[in-house]
Design an enzyme around this catalytic site. Structure first.
Site, PDB file in Angstrom:
ATOM      1  N   GLY A   1      57.497 -25.335  34.220  1.00  0.00           N
ATOM      2  CA  GLY A   1      57.994 -23.987  34.470  1.00  0.00           C
ATOM      3  C   GLY A   1      57.091 -22.962  33.845  1.00  0.00           C
ATOM      4  O   GLY A   1      56.195 -23.273  33.058  1.00  0.00           O
ATOM      5  N   LYS A   2      57.326 -21.714  34.191  1.00  0.00           N
ATOM      6  CA  LYS A   2      56.562 -20.612  33.632  1.00  0.00           C
ATOM      7  C   LYS A   2      57.493 -19.438  33.452  1.00  0.00           C
ATOM      8  O   LYS A   2      58.485 -19.283  34.162  1.00  0.00           O
ATOM      9  CB  LYS A   2      55.395 -20.228  34.544  1.00  0.00           C
ATOM     10  CG  LYS A   2      55.801 -19.885  35.976  1.00  0.00           C
ATOM     11  CD  LYS A   2      54.583 -19.634  36.839  1.00  0.00           C
ATOM     12  CE  LYS A   2      54.995 -19.355  38.286  1.00  0.00           C
ATOM     13  NZ  LYS A   2      53.820 -19.097  39.139  1.00  0.00           N
TER      14      LYS A   2
ATOM     15  N   ASP B   1      67.443 -14.426  25.483  1.00  0.00           N
ATOM     16  CA  ASP B   1      67.097 -14.746  26.868  1.00  0.00           C
ATOM     17  C   ASP B   1      67.900 -15.942  27.371  1.00  0.00           C
ATOM     18  O   ASP B   1      67.355 -16.853  27.978  1.00  0.00           O
ATOM     19  CB  ASP B   1      65.596 -15.026  26.971  1.00  0.00           C
ATOM     20  CG  ASP B   1      65.097 -14.961  28.411  1.00  0.00           C
ATOM     21  OD1 ASP B   1      65.769 -14.331  29.241  1.00  0.00           O
ATOM     22  OD2 ASP B   1      64.044 -15.551  28.702  1.00  0.00           O
TER      23      ASP B   1
END
Length: 619
Positions: free
Chosen positions: A174-175, A440
């Site tokens: 993922g990024k 987040d």
């Protein structure tokens, strides 16, 4: 002595009488005298002499330059003192001397940068060896010598990067805004791990301290519902702003740009998947003089620039290699080369990085202009968790489309959703109890590990996000890669105070939990429906079907997503609420209370200890 001073002239008698003794300066400069005055009435304005003396420009603290100097000192210590114990002592004495002289900061001599210094020491050793071999070679060199140098560079690259040396990269997981996560296999133990690469776009002392401090905090998190932390280290990388093709005139060598290399099946790996240093891509134009470079060679040694090279032999087969750049410069530079750059070129200590000598063999004909930025790459090795809560919810939503009767709701397994949310709240309670705000929380950053799908919270947002390069650091065309969907996805879970840029605390994480709770118990048929419902939560709108089916969950969704921060329940209050009031959860609630009481007792003990110390001092 690295520097000395002499005091000339007589001291002022008034100062002697006052008893004030000034410390001698490190360097005795001659006294400044007033400049002679000239008639400048007929001189054009642009050529007039400055009325004030020139002020020496002030340069910011750059970790890269200081690290290079420290590495040189460590290298010299090893060269002049073969005994490892004594060489360490010599190195410390040299560092202390340079710190006192104001040439170094104690920060760059710390153990946290030992891996970077090792990288530099290997580079220095290799540079010296290459320079000596270059001097001993004849002016005309054949292809065999160049191939020999290239093979050594390949081996050297693997030695200088811990990531390349110890791990085999398998896939990108993922990024995000803070970097990219890769699935890797450790070459020694054969186990699979997740390694997150975070590119630091700035490397001042304060910035590095922030990153290192937060990494140490994350290393101290040990909880069943937190992604396991293994280790972390820093490497030096060069990030390029690619342009077009680069022609470099070397025997049997052709340099391709990043874009062409990506299209080539035998090309070099993407820059984001490697810690190797990549030289800039240049524009294929006719050779023309350029401005002087801003790159300075700190150690006055041979600089071996790197490039992504594709070797073409007689059979036109291609193999990919990468050469390391061993010269270190400022963190943000724009090198521009004049004429041709010989392989054996050594820049002057104080001069600009330019070449005026011509060489008939082995020259690098660099055309165009590029930008090379020098950064630090933080690597965080973590427990591998491949299934995210986002994947679980997406699969659940796909199954939900098969059912028409929403009242029956067989696709929403309340027990499974409750278990997931409870473990999530337990993890959030732990990090809040440690004084950490995640900032987040969203399904993509929450993972389900193992056959029992145990919840693991990961991807903690670094509080020093302003010094972390965003997700665009791997973009090939220099344009932004963030899409509208990714921005919406982040905003859907962010609290109102976060979006408004005001101060926020642990209650901001609780807002995110409220949105996740809704998504766990409310399937969506389309992305548009999901975005509409999750956006409506901000104004207190909860789907009527959810309120009828799950009234308790709807109640706490309303509380958690309320705009009044003080009215949002804490993680502890959620664990003690009716959401989880089962026989097992009652015991868990009691355990949480015991933890809170033990924490209060420890605080009271500290206060009593301080009071007793104060009384002892008064007596």
């Amino acid at each position: 002595m690295l520097g000395g001073s002499s005091v000339d002239g007589e001291r002022d008698t008034d100062d002697d009488a006052a008893g004030a003794v000034a410390a001698p300066p490190a360097i005795d400069f001659p006294a400044e005298v007033s400049d002679p005055k000239y008639d400048e009435s007929d001189v054009p304005a642009e050529l007039q002499v400055l009325k004030e003396p020139l002020q020496q420009p002030t340069f910011p603290f750059l970790v890269a330059n200081q690290l290079l100097l420290v590495s040189l000192l460590e290298h010299l210590s090893h060269v002049h003192e073969p005994n490892p114990l004594h060489s360490k002592q010599v190195f410390k004495l040299l560092c202390q001397t340079f710190i006192k002289m104001g040439l170094l900061s104690s920060f760059t001599c710390s153990d946290e940068f030992s891996s970077l210094r090792l990288h530099h020491n290997r580079a220095i050793t290799h540079l010296m060896r290459s320079a000596k071999e270059r001097v001993r070679q004849d002016p005309c060199q054949d292809n065999s010598y160049m191939q020999k140098i290239r093979s050594r560079e390949i081996a050297f690259e693997a030695q200088t990067s811990r990531y390349l040396n110890e791990f085999e990269e398998l896939a990108i997981l993922g990024k995000g805004g803070y970097g990219r996560v890769y699935k890797v296999r450790n070459k020694l133990d054969g186990q699979h791990y997740a390694i997150k690469k975070i590119l630091i776009k700035s490397a001042t002392k304060t910035d590095c301290m922030k990153v290192l401090r937060e990494v140490k905090v994350l290393a101290g998190l040990q909880h069943p519902n937190i992604v396991g932390y293994h280790t972390a280290w820093i490497e030096h990388v060069h990030v390029v702003q690619p342009q077009d093709r680069v022609p470099i005139q070397l025997p049997s060598l052709e340099v391709l740009s990043e874009q062409e290399g990506d299209r080539d099946q035998g090309g070099v790996k993407d820059n984001e998947s490697s810690s190797s240093i990549v030289f800039a891509e240049l524009t294929p134009e006719k050779e023309k003089p350029f401005g002087e470079s801003e790159v300075k060679n700190e150690n006055n040694n041979l600089v071996s620039y790197t490039a992504n090279l594709v070797v073409r032999n007689s059979s036109e087969s291609e193999s990919s290699i990468e050469l390391q750049e061993d010269g270190l410069t400022d963190l943000s530079v724009r090198p521009v080369v004049r004429h041709q750059l010989p392989l054996g070129h050594s820049s002057e200590l104080e001069g600009n990085f330019t070449s005026t000598d011509e060489s008939s063999e082995g020259n690098l004909n660099l055309l165009g202009q590029t930008e090379v930025r020098y950064h630090l790459m933080l690597h965080i090795q973590m427990q591998l968790c491949e299934l995210s809560l986002w994947d679980w919810i997406t699969e659940r939503n796909k199954r939900s489309r098969e059912y028409v009767d929403e009242a029956a709701c067989p696709y929403v397994m309340a027990s499974v959703a409750t278990k997931i949310f409870q473990e999530l709240v337990e993890g959030v309670f732990y990090i809040h109890n440690m004084g950490i705000v995640h900032r987040d929380l969203k399904p993509r950053n929450i993972f389900l590990h193992g056959p029992d799908q145990q919840v693991k919270i990961g991807d903690f947002g670094l509080a020093c996000a302003d010094i972390i390069q965003n997700a665009d650091w791997t973009n090939r065309n220099g344009k932004g890669t963030r899409t509208h969907t990714s921005r919406v996805g982040t905003c859907l879970y962010a609290s109102p105070e976060q979006l408004e840029g005001s101060q926020y605390d642990a209650k901001s994480d609780m807002y995110s939990l409220g949105v996740i709770l809704l998504e766990l118990f409310q399937p969506f048929g389309t992305e548009m429906e999901r975005a509409t419902v999750l956006t409506g939560v901000r104004t207190g709108r909860i789907p009527e079907s959810l309120s009828k089916r799950c009234p308790v969950q709807a109640k706490y969704i309303q509380l958690l997503t309320g705009r009044n921060v003080s009215q949002r329940p804490s993680a502890l209050q959620l664990l003690q609420s009716e959401l989880f009031q089962t026989t097992g959860n009652v015991n868990l609630t009691l355990q949480m209370k015991i933890i809170e009481q033990e924490k209060e007792i420890e605080e009271l003990k500290k206060q009593l200890s301080l009071l007793s110390q104060d009384r002892g001092l008064k007596r």
